[in-house]
Design a protein around this motif. Structure first.
Motif, PDB file in Angstrom:
ATOM      1  N   UNK A 106       0.842  -1.205   0.000  1.00 38.00           N
ATOM      2  CA  UNK A 106       0.000   0.000   0.000  1.00 38.00           C
ATOM      3  C   UNK A 106       0.873   1.249   0.000  1.00 38.00           C
ATOM      4  N   UNK A 107       1.943   1.220   0.754  1.00 38.93           N
ATOM      5  CA  UNK A 107       2.864   2.368   0.814  1.00 38.93           C
ATOM      6  C   UNK A 107       3.492   2.599  -0.558  1.00 38.93           C
ATOM      7  N   UNK A 151       3.901   5.606  -5.629  1.00 33.40           N
ATOM      8  CA  UNK A 151       3.785   5.596  -7.083  1.00 33.40           C
ATOM      9  C   UNK A 151       2.767   6.642  -7.546  1.00 33.40           C
ATOM     10  N   UNK A 152       1.609   6.657  -6.931  1.00 33.05           N
ATOM     11  CA  UNK A 152       0.565   7.613  -7.318  1.00 33.05           C
ATOM     12  C   UNK A 152       1.035   9.051  -7.126  1.00 33.05           C
ATOM     13  N   UNK A 153       1.705   9.321  -6.019  1.00 32.69           N
ATOM     14  CA  UNK A 153       2.179  10.682  -5.755  1.00 32.69           C
ATOM     15  C   UNK A 153       3.234  11.104  -6.778  1.00 32.69           C
ATOM     16  N   UNK A 192      10.433  13.894  -1.660  1.00 28.96           N
ATOM     17  CA  UNK A 192      10.072  14.156  -0.259  1.00 28.96           C
ATOM     18  C   UNK A 192       8.556  14.324  -0.052  1.00 28.96           C
ATOM     19  N   UNK A 193       7.877  14.986  -0.986  1.00 27.46           N
ATOM     20  CA  UNK A 193       6.422  15.145  -0.880  1.00 27.46           C
ATOM     21  C   UNK A 193       5.719  13.800  -1.013  1.00 27.46           C
ATOM     22  N   UNK A 194       6.165  12.993  -1.972  1.00 34.66           N
ATOM     23  CA  UNK A 194       5.573  11.674  -2.185  1.00 34.66           C
ATOM     24  C   UNK A 194       5.794  10.782  -0.965  1.00 34.66           C
ATOM     25  N   UNK A 237       3.292  11.745   1.594  1.00 33.30           N
ATOM     26  CA  UNK A 237       1.983  11.222   1.189  1.00 33.30           C
ATOM     27  C   UNK A 237       1.869   9.722   1.480  1.00 33.30           C
ATOM     28  N   UNK A 238       2.969   9.002   1.285  1.00 32.88           N
ATOM     29  CA  UNK A 238       2.969   7.548   1.471  1.00 32.88           C
ATOM     30  C   UNK A 238       3.198   7.142   2.927  1.00 32.88           C
TER      31      UNK A 238
END
Length: 82
Positions: free
Chosen positions: A21-22, A27-29, A37-39, A42-43
């Protein structure tokens, strides 16, 4: 007849999220244009962990396939509007 084995426990991240899931959130981010760093935020993982995940060949393969699919969909959409 062999006894049925229990399903293995999912590998958990420090956040308590299953690793798969992480990785999907990461991947989506990234596909949405977020920085690493933002992704990672989000994860629910550290930037260092995000870079480790990104370095995996399996993740690279998924990322390229998803990016190619997005690009193909965008091109098809442009063609249908012209």
């Amino acid at each position: 007849m062999s006894p049925e084995l229990p399903a293995p426990e999912p590998e958990l991240a420090h956040s308590g999220r299953p690793t798969r899931a992480r990785e999907e959130l990461l991947l989506a981010a990234l596909l949405a244009g977020r920085t690493v760093p933002e992704a990672a935020t989000d994860a629910g993982c550290s930037t260092r962990t995000a870079y480790r995940i990104i370095a995996r060949e399996a993740f690279q393969t998924k990322y390229r396939a998803a990016k190619d699919e997005l690009l193909s969909a965008a091109v098809a959409s442009l063609h249908s509007h012209s």
